[in-house]
Design a protein around this motif. Structure first.
Motif, mmCIF file in Angstrom:
data_model
loop_
_atom_site.group_PDB
_atom_site.id
_atom_site.type_symbol
_atom_site.label_atom_id
_atom_site.label_comp_id
_atom_site.label_asym_id
_atom_site.label_seq_id
_atom_site.Cartn_x
_atom_site.Cartn_y
_atom_site.Cartn_z
ATOM 1 N N THR A 297 -80.016 -33.311 -37.624
ATOM 2 C CA THR A 297 -81.013 -33.133 -36.573
ATOM 3 C C THR A 297 -82.406 -33.261 -37.153
ATOM 4 N N GLY A 298 -83.403 -33.245 -36.279
ATOM 5 C CA GLY A 298 -84.792 -33.213 -36.711
ATOM 6 C C GLY A 298 -85.312 -31.795 -36.778
ATOM 7 N N ALA A 299 -86.435 -31.615 -37.449
ATOM 8 C CA ALA A 299 -86.990 -30.278 -37.644
ATOM 9 C C ALA A 299 -87.297 -29.585 -36.317
ATOM 10 N N ALA A 300 -87.642 -30.356 -35.299
ATOM 11 C CA ALA A 300 -88.026 -29.758 -34.017
ATOM 12 C C ALA A 300 -86.880 -29.024 -33.348
ATOM 13 N N HIS A 301 -85.626 -29.339 -33.727
ATOM 14 C CA HIS A 301 -84.477 -28.775 -33.026
ATOM 15 C C HIS A 301 -83.721 -27.725 -33.841
ATOM 16 N N VAL A 302 -84.170 -27.433 -35.055
ATOM 17 C CA VAL A 302 -83.433 -26.501 -35.910
ATOM 18 C C VAL A 302 -83.309 -25.130 -35.257
ATOM 19 N N THR A 303 -84.373 -24.657 -34.633
ATOM 20 C CA THR A 303 -84.332 -23.337 -33.996
ATOM 21 C C THR A 303 -83.273 -23.285 -32.910
ATOM 22 N N HIS A 304 -83.193 -24.322 -32.089
ATOM 23 C CA HIS A 304 -82.170 -24.356 -31.037
ATOM 24 C C HIS A 304 -80.772 -24.365 -31.639
ATOM 25 N N ILE A 305 -80.575 -25.159 -32.685
ATOM 26 C CA ILE A 305 -79.257 -25.260 -33.307
ATOM 27 C C ILE A 305 -78.836 -23.925 -33.896
ATOM 28 N N GLU A 306 -79.733 -23.268 -34.596
ATOM 29 C CA GLU A 306 -79.389 -21.986 -35.215
ATOM 30 C C GLU A 306 -79.051 -20.947 -34.152
ATOM 31 N N ALA A 307 -79.718 -21.016 -33.009
ATOM 32 C CA ALA A 307 -79.449 -20.056 -31.942
ATOM 33 C C ALA A 307 -78.118 -20.324 -31.263
ATOM 34 N N GLN A 308 -77.661 -21.590 -31.278
ATOM 35 C CA GLN A 308 -76.470 -21.952 -30.511
ATOM 36 C C GLN A 308 -75.229 -22.203 -31.360
ATOM 37 N N LEU A 309 -75.368 -22.258 -32.685
ATOM 38 C CA LEU A 309 -74.197 -22.365 -33.544
ATOM 39 C C LEU A 309 -73.498 -21.017 -33.609
ATOM 40 N N ALA A 310 -72.196 -21.015 -33.427
ATOM 41 C CA ALA A 310 -71.452 -19.756 -33.485
ATOM 42 C C ALA A 310 -71.512 -19.133 -34.873
ATOM 43 N N ASP A 311 -71.504 -19.964 -35.907
ATOM 44 C CA ASP A 311 -71.515 -19.476 -37.288
ATOM 45 C C ASP A 311 -72.462 -20.332 -38.112
ATOM 46 N N PRO A 312 -73.788 -20.118 -37.985
ATOM 47 C CA PRO A 312 -74.728 -20.965 -38.727
ATOM 48 C C PRO A 312 -74.490 -20.944 -40.231
ATOM 49 N N ALA A 313 -74.209 -19.774 -40.781
ATOM 50 C CA ALA A 313 -74.050 -19.670 -42.228
ATOM 51 C C ALA A 313 -72.835 -20.438 -42.730
ATOM 52 N N GLY A 314 -71.818 -20.600 -41.887
ATOM 53 C CA GLY A 314 -70.625 -21.335 -42.293
ATOM 54 C C GLY A 314 -70.724 -22.822 -42.062
ATOM 55 N N SER A 315 -71.804 -23.278 -41.472
ATOM 56 C CA SER A 315 -72.011 -24.689 -41.171
ATOM 57 C C SER A 315 -73.083 -25.252 -42.100
ATOM 58 N N GLN A 316 -73.275 -26.538 -42.027
ATOM 59 C CA GLN A 316 -74.355 -27.185 -42.773
ATOM 60 C C GLN A 316 -75.241 -27.923 -41.781
ATOM 61 N N VAL A 317 -76.545 -27.719 -41.891
ATOM 62 C CA VAL A 317 -77.504 -28.399 -41.033
ATOM 63 C C VAL A 317 -78.384 -29.279 -41.915
ATOM 64 N N ILE A 318 -78.300 -30.589 -41.701
ATOM 65 C CA ILE A 318 -79.123 -31.543 -42.435
ATOM 66 C C ILE A 318 -80.327 -31.872 -41.566
ATOM 67 N N VAL A 319 -81.515 -31.607 -42.093
ATOM 68 C CA VAL A 319 -82.745 -31.768 -41.319
ATOM 69 C C VAL A 319 -83.381 -33.106 -41.682
ATOM 70 N N GLU A 320 -83.235 -34.070 -40.788
ATOM 71 C CA GLU A 320 -83.807 -35.392 -41.026
ATOM 72 C C GLU A 320 -85.334 -35.309 -41.079
ATOM 73 N N PRO A 321 -85.945 -35.878 -42.108
ATOM 74 C CA PRO A 321 -87.408 -35.866 -42.153
ATOM 75 C C PRO A 321 -88.047 -36.834 -41.167
ATOM 76 N N SER A 322 -87.273 -37.831 -40.715
ATOM 77 C CA SER A 322 -87.750 -38.761 -39.693
ATOM 78 C C SER A 322 -86.517 -39.358 -39.014
ATOM 79 N N ALA A 323 -86.712 -39.888 -37.822
ATOM 80 C CA ALA A 323 -85.592 -40.480 -37.074
ATOM 81 C C ALA A 323 -85.401 -41.920 -37.529
ATOM 82 N N ARG A 324 -84.219 -42.215 -38.101
ATOM 83 C CA ARG A 324 -83.936 -43.557 -38.594
ATOM 84 C C ARG A 324 -82.645 -44.115 -38.008
ATOM 85 N N ASN A 325 -82.262 -43.653 -36.839
ATOM 86 C CA ASN A 325 -81.103 -44.144 -36.099
ATOM 87 C C ASN A 325 -79.798 -43.623 -36.714
ATOM 88 N N THR A 326 -78.678 -44.007 -36.092
ATOM 89 C CA THR A 326 -77.424 -43.322 -36.407
ATOM 90 C C THR A 326 -76.815 -43.713 -37.748
#
Length: 347
Positions: free
Chosen positions: A61-90
């Motif tokens: 995801t991008g940095a703008a959405h990290v807060t939403h993801i952390e709030a909605q992940l059932a187990d943030p600590a057990g997951s990995q969130v990669i924060v894209e520094p810029s959007a470069r497509n899929t």
């Protein structure tokens, strides 16, 4: 690779324009409860259960959405969130995830903003796709086409691969109506829903062959990146060098190892207010209302209000959305143009 884990790789991005004004750039549609009580992101995570053989998710995801993801992940600590520094497509986003996983793992790449009405059918298709991925195939989970839609890409079915799936004969970009009708009549085409099962090592080899600049940029970004708990931050300067290309163009079209698994699972990309209306429960007249609404002699009307009462009489094929001080009124036919409105495009 027979016991390799299936790792959901969930792609979270988007600018929130097509479902404006409810979906905004600051909080786009993956993080909204558009169908049912769960958000689309929460439902995506919940479909990939440990009981069915899935590992904890990797979210890109991008940095703008990290807060939403952390709030909605059932187990943030057990997951990995990669924060894209810029959007470069899929293609680049998936490369980041692949470089953070064991080479013998299988990635199940899922958009975060799709609705699937039948999670059990999804899991069945995902497990079949993972079996093919373990055999070296790069697999698309193809959506059973029910209408000649011009807003989706198509996959043509090739020869059978046992009872698991088929070779993918070709990818077809969004067709005009006449070609889409031909595809439906042929009976050998399915929609490309952007859901994939990849062997990590195999995907990286294909990326190196067909789009080496993406792999080089992603690898350098990962090597120079930093971790902060379950968050990983690739190096921004390195990642910015990655060409912005979809995984379809970069890998899936040129590879000789593409396959597909057909799934009939009540899929929708929720790509417009019209698509959302189709995914929602409706009354006998085809109307669906969320919030305060009174409809008289209306047919096929969607109302979504976060406060003010909406009263409508004698309308047909209309969408009415109230979000704070913004009001959207469009026909179903016009819903595809919502993202071009100044309020949506200039957020």
């Amino acid at each position: 690779m027979s016991d390799s884990p299936i790792v959901p790789v969930i792609l979270c991005g988007g600018s929130g324009t097509r479902l404006w004004p409810r979906s905004r750039a600051a909080k786009p549609k993956p993080f909204l409860p558009l169908v049912g009580d769960s958000t689309l992101f929460e439902a995506t995570v919940a479909r990939c259960t440990p009981e069915a053989g899935f590992a904890p998710p990797v979210v890109v995801t991008g940095a703008a959405h990290v807060t939403h993801i952390e709030a909605q992940l059932a187990d943030p600590a057990g997951s990995q969130v990669i924060v894209e520094p810029s959007a470069r497509n899929t293609a680049a986003a998936i490369a980041l995830a692949a470089l953070r996983l064991p080479a013998d793992a299988v990635m199940l790449v899922c958009p975060s903003d799709h609705h699937i009405a039948d999670p059990a059918a999804f899991r069945g298709a995902a497990l079949a796709a993972a079996q093919l991925a373990r055999q070296g195939w790069l697999v698309s989970i193809a959506i059973a086409a029910t209408a000649p839609e011009t807003g989706f890409g198509y996959l043509q079915r090739g020869e059978a691969l046992g009872d698991l799936g088929f070779r993918t004969a070709r990818f077809v970009e969004k067709p005009d109506l006449a070609r889409a009708q031909q595809f439906i009549a042929a009976g050998t085409y399915a929609w490309n829903g952007g859901i994939f099962a990849f062997p990590v090592g195999g995907f990286l080899r294909e990326l190196e062959e067909h789009a080496p600049a993406i792999l080089t940029a992603a690898r350098r970004a990962v090597e120079a990146g930093r971790s902060d708990g379950h968050l990983f931050f690739p190096a921004s300067g390195n990642f910015a060098a990655a060409p912005s290309i979809s995984v379809d163009y970069a890998v899936m079209e040129p590879t000789e190892h593409k396959a597909m698994v057909l799934a009939d699972m009540g899929w929708s990309d929720i790509g417009s207010w019209d698509a959302l209306h189709s995914a929602l429960p409706r009354d006998a007249a085809g109307n669906s209302c969320k919030g305060r609404a009174e409809l008289v002699d209306c047919r096929n009307v969607l109302v979504d209000s976060d406060g003010p009462r909406v009263s409508a009489i004698g309308l047909e094929d209309v969408v009415i959305v109230v979000d704070g001080d913004e009001v959207l009124v469009t026909t179903h036919a016009g819903a595809q143009l919502v993202g071009k409105l100044p309020g949506a495009a200039n957020q």
